[in-house]
Design a protein around this motif. Structure first.
Motif, PDB file in Angstrom:
ATOM      1  N   TRP A  49       0.825  -1.204   0.000  1.00  0.00           N
ATOM      2  CA  TRP A  49       0.000   0.000   0.000  1.00  0.00           C
ATOM      3  C   TRP A  49       0.867   1.265   0.000  1.00  0.00           C
ATOM      4  O   TRP A  49       0.657   2.180  -0.800  1.00  0.00           O
ATOM      5  CB  TRP A  49      -0.937   0.018   1.198  1.00  0.00           C
ATOM      6  N   TYR A  50       1.836   1.306   0.904  1.00  0.00           N
ATOM      7  CA  TYR A  50       2.658   2.513   1.007  1.00  0.00           C
ATOM      8  C   TYR A  50       3.531   2.704  -0.230  1.00  0.00           C
ATOM      9  O   TYR A  50       3.746   3.850  -0.658  1.00  0.00           O
ATOM     10  CB  TYR A  50       3.483   2.505   2.289  1.00  0.00           C
ATOM     11  N   LEU A  51       4.016   1.628  -0.814  1.00  0.00           N
ATOM     12  CA  LEU A  51       4.765   1.768  -2.064  1.00  0.00           C
ATOM     13  C   LEU A  51       3.841   2.192  -3.207  1.00  0.00           C
ATOM     14  O   LEU A  51       4.241   2.958  -4.087  1.00  0.00           O
ATOM     15  CB  LEU A  51       5.497   0.465  -2.405  1.00  0.00           C
ATOM     16  N   GLN A  52       2.613   1.716  -3.179  1.00  0.00           N
ATOM     17  CA  GLN A  52       1.638   2.163  -4.170  1.00  0.00           C
ATOM     18  C   GLN A  52       1.400   3.661  -4.015  1.00  0.00           C
ATOM     19  O   GLN A  52       1.355   4.393  -5.007  1.00  0.00           O
ATOM     20  CB  GLN A  52       0.331   1.382  -3.997  1.00  0.00           C
ATOM     21  N   GLU A  53       1.249   4.099  -2.792  1.00  0.00           N
ATOM     22  CA  GLU A  53       1.048   5.532  -2.541  1.00  0.00           C
ATOM     23  C   GLU A  53       2.241   6.353  -3.038  1.00  0.00           C
ATOM     24  O   GLU A  53       2.078   7.514  -3.408  1.00  0.00           O
ATOM     25  CB  GLU A  53       0.840   5.783  -1.039  1.00  0.00           C
ATOM     26  N   ALA A  54       3.433   5.745  -3.039  1.00  0.00           N
ATOM     27  CA  ALA A  54       4.637   6.436  -3.506  1.00  0.00           C
ATOM     28  C   ALA A  54       4.794   6.346  -5.023  1.00  0.00           C
ATOM     29  O   ALA A  54       5.763   6.868  -5.576  1.00  0.00           O
ATOM     30  CB  ALA A  54       5.865   5.844  -2.819  1.00  0.00           C
ATOM     31  N   GLY A  55       3.843   5.675  -5.698  1.00  0.00           N
ATOM     32  CA  GLY A  55       3.857   5.647  -7.147  1.00  0.00           C
ATOM     33  C   GLY A  55       4.414   4.389  -7.781  1.00  0.00           C
ATOM     34  O   GLY A  55       4.683   4.366  -8.976  1.00  0.00           O
ATOM     35  N   PHE A  56       4.567   3.340  -6.998  1.00  0.00           N
ATOM     36  CA  PHE A  56       5.130   2.093  -7.518  1.00  0.00           C
ATOM     37  C   PHE A  56       4.028   1.056  -7.705  1.00  0.00           C
ATOM     38  O   PHE A  56       3.765   0.237  -6.834  1.00  0.00           O
ATOM     39  CB  PHE A  56       6.229   1.569  -6.586  1.00  0.00           C
ATOM     40  N   GLU A 101       5.697  -7.868  -5.066  1.00  0.00           N
ATOM     41  CA  GLU A 101       6.887  -8.446  -5.681  1.00  0.00           C
ATOM     42  C   GLU A 101       7.375  -7.546  -6.821  1.00  0.00           C
ATOM     43  O   GLU A 101       8.577  -7.245  -6.928  1.00  0.00           O
ATOM     44  CB  GLU A 101       6.584  -9.849  -6.201  1.00  0.00           C
ATOM     45  N   ARG A 102       6.466  -7.094  -7.672  1.00  0.00           N
ATOM     46  CA  ARG A 102       6.839  -6.194  -8.770  1.00  0.00           C
ATOM     47  C   ARG A 102       7.397  -4.876  -8.229  1.00  0.00           C
ATOM     48  O   ARG A 102       8.353  -4.313  -8.786  1.00  0.00           O
ATOM     49  CB  ARG A 102       5.650  -5.936  -9.690  1.00  0.00           C
ATOM     50  N   GLN A 103       6.798  -4.387  -7.142  1.00  0.00           N
ATOM     51  CA  GLN A 103       7.275  -3.142  -6.536  1.00  0.00           C
ATOM     52  C   GLN A 103       8.727  -3.286  -6.078  1.00  0.00           C
ATOM     53  O   GLN A 103       9.548  -2.402  -6.309  1.00  0.00           O
ATOM     54  CB  GLN A 103       6.405  -2.758  -5.341  1.00  0.00           C
ATOM     55  N   LEU A 104       9.023  -4.394  -5.399  1.00  0.00           N
ATOM     56  CA  LEU A 104      10.379  -4.590  -4.894  1.00  0.00           C
ATOM     57  C   LEU A 104      11.397  -4.724  -6.018  1.00  0.00           C
ATOM     58  O   LEU A 104      12.575  -4.413  -5.832  1.00  0.00           O
ATOM     59  CB  LEU A 104      10.441  -5.818  -3.987  1.00  0.00           C
ATOM     60  N   LEU A 105      10.944  -5.180  -7.172  1.00  0.00           N
ATOM     61  CA  LEU A 105      11.854  -5.313  -8.310  1.00  0.00           C
ATOM     62  C   LEU A 105      12.183  -3.969  -8.954  1.00  0.00           C
ATOM     63  O   LEU A 105      13.186  -3.863  -9.663  1.00  0.00           O
ATOM     64  CB  LEU A 105      11.257  -6.260  -9.359  1.00  0.00           C
ATOM     65  N   CYS A 106      11.357  -2.951  -8.715  1.00  0.00           N
ATOM     66  CA  CYS A 106      11.607  -1.660  -9.363  1.00  0.00           C
ATOM     67  C   CYS A 106      11.815  -0.495  -8.394  1.00  0.00           C
ATOM     68  O   CYS A 106      12.480   0.474  -8.755  1.00  0.00           O
ATOM     69  CB  CYS A 106      10.497  -1.335 -10.363  1.00  0.00           C
ATOM     70  N   ALA A 107      11.264  -0.557  -7.197  1.00  0.00           N
ATOM     71  CA  ALA A 107      11.390   0.566  -6.258  1.00  0.00           C
ATOM     72  C   ALA A 107      12.804   0.605  -5.673  1.00  0.00           C
ATOM     73  O   ALA A 107      13.348  -0.433  -5.291  1.00  0.00           O
ATOM     74  CB  ALA A 107      10.372   0.429  -5.127  1.00  0.00           C
ATOM     75  N   PRO A 108      13.393   1.783  -5.589  1.00  0.00           N
ATOM     76  CA  PRO A 108      14.707   1.860  -4.964  1.00  0.00           C
ATOM     77  C   PRO A 108      14.642   1.473  -3.478  1.00  0.00           C
ATOM     78  O   PRO A 108      13.599   1.623  -2.836  1.00  0.00           O
ATOM     79  CB  PRO A 108      15.118   3.321  -5.137  1.00  0.00           C
ATOM     80  N   VAL A 109      15.756   0.985  -2.979  1.00  0.00           N
ATOM     81  CA  VAL A 109      15.827   0.538  -1.585  1.00  0.00           C
ATOM     82  C   VAL A 109      15.377   1.640  -0.633  1.00  0.00           C
ATOM     83  O   VAL A 109      14.667   1.370   0.346  1.00  0.00           O
ATOM     84  CB  VAL A 109      17.255   0.036  -1.254  1.00  0.00           C
ATOM     85  N   PHE A 110      15.740   2.899  -0.917  1.00  0.00           N
ATOM     86  CA  PHE A 110      15.336   3.979  -0.009  1.00  0.00           C
ATOM     87  C   PHE A 110      13.821   4.129   0.044  1.00  0.00           C
ATOM     88  O   PHE A 110      13.252   4.443   1.097  1.00  0.00           O
ATOM     89  CB  PHE A 110      16.013   5.314  -0.363  1.00  0.00           C
ATOM     90  N   ALA A 111      13.115   3.887  -1.074  1.00  0.00           N
ATOM     91  CA  ALA A 111      11.655   3.987  -1.085  1.00  0.00           C
ATOM     92  C   ALA A 111      11.032   2.855  -0.272  1.00  0.00           C
ATOM     93  O   ALA A 111      10.033   3.055   0.432  1.00  0.00           O
ATOM     94  CB  ALA A 111      11.132   3.969  -2.519  1.00  0.00           C
ATOM     95  N   VAL A 112      11.618   1.679  -0.355  1.00  0.00           N
ATOM     96  CA  VAL A 112      11.136   0.545   0.443  1.00  0.00           C
ATOM     97  C   VAL A 112      11.364   0.828   1.928  1.00  0.00           C
ATOM     98  O   VAL A 112      10.489   0.561   2.764  1.00  0.00           O
ATOM     99  CB  VAL A 112      11.807  -0.775   0.009  1.00  0.00           C
ATOM    100  N   ALA A 113      12.505   1.384   2.261  1.00  0.00           N
ATOM    101  CA  ALA A 113      12.799   1.736   3.657  1.00  0.00           C
ATOM    102  C   ALA A 113      11.799   2.777   4.171  1.00  0.00           C
ATOM    103  O   ALA A 113      11.335   2.687   5.316  1.00  0.00           O
ATOM    104  CB  ALA A 113      14.226   2.250   3.786  1.00  0.00           C
ATOM    105  N   GLU A 114      11.458   3.735   3.332  1.00  0.00           N
ATOM    106  CA  GLU A 114      10.464   4.735   3.740  1.00  0.00           C
ATOM    107  C   GLU A 114       9.096   4.086   3.942  1.00  0.00           C
ATOM    108  O   GLU A 114       8.379   4.411   4.887  1.00  0.00           O
ATOM    109  CB  GLU A 114      10.367   5.860   2.706  1.00  0.00           C
ATOM    110  N   ALA A 115       8.735   3.149   3.072  1.00  0.00           N
ATOM    111  CA  ALA A 115       7.464   2.423   3.242  1.00  0.00           C
ATOM    112  C   ALA A 115       7.477   1.632   4.550  1.00  0.00           C
ATOM    113  O   ALA A 115       6.469   1.589   5.264  1.00  0.00           O
ATOM    114  CB  ALA A 115       7.216   1.503   2.051  1.00  0.00           C
ATOM    115  N   GLU A 116       8.615   1.038   4.876  1.00  0.00           N
ATOM    116  CA  GLU A 116       8.723   0.303   6.152  1.00  0.00           C
ATOM    117  C   GLU A 116       8.551   1.251   7.335  1.00  0.00           C
ATOM    118  O   GLU A 116       7.912   0.897   8.331  1.00  0.00           O
ATOM    119  CB  GLU A 116      10.045  -0.447   6.218  1.00  0.00           C
TER     120      GLU A 116
END
Length: 131
Positions: A49-56, A101-116
């Motif tokens: 959800w949070y990665l989706q909100e960030a545009g991924f 899974e698709r999000q993790l393949l394209c989102a930068p690590v910093f964006a994933v950390a922010e989602a966490e």
């Protein structure tokens, strides 16, 4: 920010994470779920959800609501010692796990950390769900 923060996670990492989520769901489908496995699935959905909100990537909000309802039922049945999600109820959860899974393949690590970080903040809030 270093190069590693600007790149997505490795494919091996993503496969490992995806395998964990899908094995957790498979355990529920066979009646062998538990609280830890439920938490893994819920965290993946919240991160999606949070990665989706960030545009991924995106799935409709209704899919999240369906998944939430299904997981709520699984959690409420746990009080009776039943840790199950029926196979027929899995498609919304699978759709979000596949998105993640698709999000993790394209989102930068910093964006994933922010989602966490968003998931952690949500966990401390009084909100019922992030969506």
């Amino acid at each position: 920010m270093g190069k590693a923060q600007l790149l997505p996670h490795t494919a091996a990492y993503v496969r490992e994470q995806s395998l964990c989520w899908h094995l957790a769901l498979a355990a529920f489908k066979t009646g062998n779920g538990n609280g830890d496995l439920l938490a893994k699935i819920v965290k993946a959905l919240y991160l999606a959800w949070y990665l989706q909100e960030a545009g991924f990537g995106a799935v409709q909000r209704e899919v999240y609501l369906d998944a939430e309802r299904i997981l709520d039922v699984a959690a409420s049945c746990a009080s009776r010692g039943v840790w199950v999600i029926e196979s027929a109820d899995c498609p919304p959860i699978i759709q979000i796990l596949d998105l993640h899974e698709r999000q993790l393949l394209c989102a930068p690590v910093f964006a994933v950390a922010e989602a966490e970080s968003c998931v952690l903040r949500f966990g401390k809030s009084e909100k019922r769900a992030p969506w």
